[in-house]
Design an enzyme around this catalytic site. Structure first.
Site, PDB file in Angstrom:
ATOM      1  N   ASP A   9     -14.901  -5.803  -1.345  1.00 42.77           N
ATOM      2  CA  ASP A   9     -14.122  -6.865  -1.980  1.00 42.77           C
ATOM      3  C   ASP A   9     -14.460  -6.895  -3.467  1.00 42.77           C
ATOM      4  OD1 ASP A   9     -12.709  -9.097  -2.653  1.00 42.77           O
ATOM      5  OD2 ASP A   9     -13.815 -10.491  -1.390  1.00 42.77           O
ATOM      6  N   ASP A 105      -7.180  -6.254  -3.778  1.00 41.55           N
ATOM      7  CA  ASP A 105      -8.578  -6.208  -4.202  1.00 41.55           C
ATOM      8  C   ASP A 105      -9.575  -6.028  -3.065  1.00 41.55           C
ATOM      9  OD1 ASP A 105      -8.000  -8.692  -3.132  1.00 41.55           O
ATOM     10  OD2 ASP A 105      -9.222  -9.809  -4.566  1.00 41.55           O
ATOM     11  N   GLU A 106      -9.111  -5.772  -1.846  1.00 32.17           N
ATOM     12  CA  GLU A 106     -10.008  -5.621  -0.705  1.00 32.17           C
ATOM     13  C   GLU A 106      -9.589  -4.412   0.123  1.00 32.17           C
ATOM     14  OE1 GLU A 106     -10.581  -9.253   1.632  1.00 32.17           O
ATOM     15  OE2 GLU A 106      -9.454 -10.344   0.115  1.00 32.17           O
TER      16      GLU A 106
END
Length: 407
Positions: A9, A105-106
């Site tokens: 993350d 974003d992960e």
């Protein structure tokens, strides 16, 4: 042998990218917002310094500035976010080809088969943290565990720039005391329902009666019970892995509860329009329509019916879904969420052949409507979805948060 799953993350992703682009923003609290000139815009992301003042994502700019008068505001640079997301995922792919993005974003990584080359799950996580920081200027937090749900909990457990291992030996001690909202797929509405069962921690959820959870939350309740007990065997899918699409659906939680047939029709029209567009993009037609309705207590009904002929026309999907609603729902009851799903999919070319042989109900009219909707697809592809919308949703305050689903 247990799998070794990582969840990586990026910390404060939007704000971190802005700081890399403009290092002067690193001094003091800053936030990315939709419109820095409007006090009624909302916060999209914030850095660690702003978090210390209590600035929260999705609150208005004026609320954030009241908490933090010196807050620096910047407009988003979405192309840069997409590029940094691509770069970070390329670093992940050095260790494994099983990388499944979960938003911009992960990502989940399955590194089970990579340990002989790169070491333990923790060693791989630490290596990725160092390489992402050195090559992009961003930091990541990584959870290491034996399933995807617990790996996600691990990446949230300690931030920023940390590795957390949740193992077969420690997972109960680490996770059972956490609030139930720490777990994936437990939002505020689900939390309220669980609170009504006196469940506030992951441990209490794990010990709860699955039948009672199902009665309260439907199949989602039993799934959450499995997750809390470490029972998740969902695979990490490669981003480029080909997938046979068995259904195409779209669900929406509305800004306020829908009331009455007219508002229900509006919601169904929006969802059907999006589902039909994706069917055409994939070259598919639906032979069955499914409608799910969720009420304010989070109870869900699901109804489906075969269509008279396979279709990728929004008007036909919407009409069939509305018939299901009239037959199965009390229009006086409020609706929190709708989902329209196209099922029993067939290739559009095959459907066209079948129609040309057997369908005598205005084939020319259907062809014109299909050409029209394809023209709309083309315009949206060039100018964005907002260029054309169903008339019932123009300036409509009902539209809320949409979630696409494919199986």
């Amino acid at each position: 042998m247990d799998r070794v799953i990582l969840h990586c993350d990026c910390n404060s992703f939007y704000a971190s990218v802005e700081t890399v682009l403009n290092p002067r923003l690193s001094a003091g609290p800053m936030a990315v917002c939709g419109d820095p000139k409007s006090r009624h815009g909302i916060i999209l992301a914030k850095n660690e310094a702003a978090k210390k003042y209590g600035v929260q994502t999705a609150e208005t700019i004026w609320q954030a500035q009241r908490k933090c008068p010196g807050l620096k505001l910047v407009a988003p640079h979405r192309d840069a976010y997409a590029e940094y997301s691509r770069r970070v995922n390329a670093i992940y792919q050095r260790c494994t080809d099983q990388v499944e993005p979960f938003g911009i974003d992960e990502s989940w990584l399955d590194v089970t088969g990579s340990q002989r080359l790169f070491g333990t799950g923790k060693e791989i996580a630490d290596r990725l943290r160092e390489e992402v920081r050195r090559e992009t200027g961003l930091t990541i937090s990584v959870g290491v565990s034996f399933n995807k749900i617990f790996a996600k909990l691990g990446s949230d457990y300690k931030k920023p720039d940390a590795t957390t291992v949740i193992s077969r030996e420690n997972w109960r001690d680490m996770l059972f005391p956490l609030p139930v909202t720490a777990m994936l797929y437990v939002g505020e509405a689900v939390r309220r329902e669980l609170s009504g069962l006196y469940i506030s921690t992951i441990g209490q959820l794990a010990a709860a009666d699955p039948a009672q959870l199902s009665a309260r939350l439907g199949k989602h309740g039993r799934q959450l019970h499995d997750y809390a007990n470490g029972l998740d065997d969902s695979p990490v899918r490669r981003a480029d892995a080909p997938r046979e699409i068995k259904s195409v659906g779209n669900g929406m939680t509305f800004r306020r509860d829908l009331s009455g047939e007219r508002e229900l029709r509006t919601g169904i029209a929006v969802l059907s329009d999006e589902v039909a567009g994706r069917l055409r993009r994939y070259g598919l037609c639906a032979a069955t329509i499914q409608l799910q309705i969720k009420d304010t207590r989070l109870r869900v009904i699901s109804r489906q019916r075969p269509l008279p002929r396979p279709t990728a026309l929004a008007s036909e999907l919407s009409g069939a879904a509305m018939e299901l609603a009239r037959a199965s729902w009390d229009m006086a009851l409020p609706v929190r969420m709708l989902t329209v799903t196209a099922c029993n999919l067939v290739e559009a070319s095959l459907a066209s052949e079948q129609l040309s042989l057997f369908d005598e109900s205005d084939p020319a009219g259907r062809g014109r409507r299909l050409n029209l909707e394809r023209t709309v697809d083309s315009l949206r592809g060039r100018f964005g979805r907002g260029i054309i919308a169903p008339g019932s949703v123009v300036n409509n305050e009902l539209m809320g948060y949409s979630q696409e689903e494919e199986e």
